[in-house]
Design a protein around this motif. Structure first.
Motif, PDB file in Angstrom:
ATOM      1  N   LEU A   1       0.849  -1.187   0.000  1.00 23.25           N
ATOM      2  CA  LEU A   1       0.000   0.000   0.000  1.00 23.25           C
ATOM      3  C   LEU A   1       0.889   1.242   0.000  1.00 23.25           C
ATOM      4  O   LEU A   1       1.725   1.403   0.883  1.00 23.25           O
ATOM      5  CB  LEU A   1      -0.898   0.016   1.240  1.00 23.25           C
ATOM      6  N   GLU A   2       0.681   2.097  -0.987  1.00 26.53           N
ATOM      7  CA  GLU A   2       1.382   3.377  -1.022  1.00 26.53           C
ATOM      8  C   GLU A   2       0.358   4.497  -0.932  1.00 26.53           C
ATOM      9  O   GLU A   2      -0.805   4.328  -1.296  1.00 26.53           O
ATOM     10  CB  GLU A   2       2.221   3.519  -2.294  1.00 26.53           C
TER      11      GLU A   2
ATOM     12  N   LYS B   1      -3.246   3.499   5.730  1.00 26.64           N
ATOM     13  CA  LYS B   1      -2.519   2.315   5.246  1.00 26.64           C
ATOM     14  C   LYS B   1      -2.211   1.355   6.391  1.00 26.64           C
ATOM     15  O   LYS B   1      -2.406   0.143   6.276  1.00 26.64           O
ATOM     16  CB  LYS B   1      -1.215   2.751   4.549  1.00 26.64           C
ATOM     17  N   THR B   2      -1.716   1.886   7.478  1.00 29.84           N
ATOM     18  CA  THR B   2      -1.412   1.043   8.636  1.00 29.84           C
ATOM     19  C   THR B   2      -2.694   0.519   9.267  1.00 29.84           C
ATOM     20  O   THR B   2      -2.765  -0.638   9.703  1.00 29.84           O
ATOM     21  CB  THR B   2      -0.608   1.840   9.673  1.00 29.84           C
TER      22      THR B   2
ATOM     23  N   ASP C   1       5.753  -1.929   8.191  1.00 30.29           N
ATOM     24  CA  ASP C   1       5.321  -0.538   8.116  1.00 30.29           C
ATOM     25  C   ASP C   1       6.461   0.371   7.664  1.00 30.29           C
ATOM     26  O   ASP C   1       7.585   0.286   8.166  1.00 30.29           O
ATOM     27  CB  ASP C   1       4.818  -0.092   9.493  1.00 30.29           C
TER      28      ASP C   1
ATOM     29  N   THR D   1       3.580  -1.119   3.858  1.00 32.23           N
ATOM     30  CA  THR D   1       3.166   0.253   3.598  1.00 32.23           C
ATOM     31  C   THR D   1       4.375   1.101   3.218  1.00 32.23           C
ATOM     32  O   THR D   1       5.500   0.832   3.639  1.00 32.23           O
ATOM     33  CB  THR D   1       2.478   0.893   4.819  1.00 32.23           C
TER      34      THR D   1
ATOM     35  N   ASN E   1       5.312   5.420   2.355  1.00 31.09           N
ATOM     36  CA  ASN E   1       4.937   6.826   2.182  1.00 31.09           C
ATOM     37  C   ASN E   1       5.680   7.469   1.016  1.00 31.09           C
ATOM     38  O   ASN E   1       5.637   8.691   0.847  1.00 31.09           O
ATOM     39  CB  ASN E   1       5.231   7.609   3.464  1.00 31.09           C
TER      40      ASN E   1
END
Length: 303
Positions: A42-43, A50-51, A135, A176, A178
């Motif tokens: 997941l971006e 996302k978390t 994460d 995840t 960012n």
């Protein structure tokens, strides 16, 4: 473990019942990851959930959440396992010279009793009874990313002193990012991918209602509208959904329980719940009256 939902709609409703409102694209990616035993990458921007979806999936599936928080400089020992050197030293001191001459006594110092499991080994042993959350993988370096790719391929770990530990079925893995740096294509190819963006107004309102039951509807609408406008500004750190929830909770804490409490003075007093950068604060404070009045969204001027 709970029974796995048998459709995308079933998973969407299960997540909604837990307070997580996933759009169809994200719910579909999570369902396929579950069905095919594939990692889910997941971006998206910070604070968009996302978390949280990994936590929600663990709850609705009845699985244990195992979290590996990545950071610059993380190495395989911190993620896999380490030996409990303090206990080993105490054990050595307790052994007699005769014991130390016995190879089996020395070998026992590197047995399961002295092994400290870190998240990845824990997840391999837990198998499909766990959800592994890796994460902010973008914070780790290239070497760790390469190691992670190898682990995700076979979910087996070899410990020289003990042997190979392998999962019969892998855990559900959610990674995840960012996007502080670009991840390698090899890792992306190994995973299913979903981009988690900012929600539209109605979805964000629904998230506020789900996460903060009893919130005044008119206040929630004013807060969400204000946050949506803030995202149109040229801010260093645009507010995510997490900041929207923080702002609503902060307003409730200071007694602003209705739309009349969302005035310029209260916005200025509580803006630190949603804006987390000094330069951004200066920009937003020039617009508190606009935010309080619920004026038209800001449109950046060209040129």
């Amino acid at each position: 473990m709970n029974p796995r939902p048998d459709s995308v709609a079933g998973l969407t409703e299960a997540l909604r019942g837990d307070g997580y409102l996933a759009d169809r694209g994200l719910a579909t990616a999570a369902y396929v990851a579950l069905s095919l035993d594939r990692p889910l990458l997941l971006e998206g921007e910070v604070g968009v959930g996302k978390t949280e979806i990994a936590k929600a999936l663990a709850r609705v599936l009845g699985r244990r959440l195992i979290r590996l928080q990545c950071y610059e400089g993380i190495d395989t020992h911190q993620a896999l396992y380490e030996w409990d050197y303090a206990r080993q030293l105490l054990q050595i001191r307790a052994l007699s010279e005769r014991d130390l001459a016995d190879d089996s006594a020395v070998d026992a110092l590197f047995g399961p009793a002295f092994l400290l499991e870190r998240p990845l080994l824990d997840a391999v042993r837990a198998g499909d009874s766990a959800v592994l959350l890796v994460d902010e993988v973008d914070r780790a370096d290239d070497e760790f990313e390469a190691f992670l790719l190898e682990l995700l391929s076979d979910f087996a770990i070899t410990i020289p002193e003990i042997g190979t530990v392998a999962a019969e079925r892998p855990p559900l893995v959610v990674l995840t990012s960012n996007r502080t740096r670009e991840l390698h294509d090899a890792l992306k190819r190994r995973c299913l991918y979903s981009w988690v963006g900012y929600p539209d107004t109605e979805r964000e309102l629904a998230i506020v209602r789900a996460r903060i039951p009893g919130v005044d509807e008119r206040l929630a609408r004013k807060v969400v509208a204000a946050v949506q406008r803030l995202r149109d500004l040229d801010l260093v750190k645009a507010p995510g959904v997490a900041e929207t929830l923080d702002w609503v909770a902060t307003l409730a804490a200071v007694g602003a329980t209705g739309p009349e409490g969302f005035d310029a003075a209260t916005i200025e007093d509580t803006i630190g719940a949603v804006v987390k950068d000094h330069d951004d604060l200066a920009v937003v404070r020039e617009r508190v009256h606009e935010l309080a009045a619920g004026g038209a969204p800001y449109v950046p001027r060209s040129g």
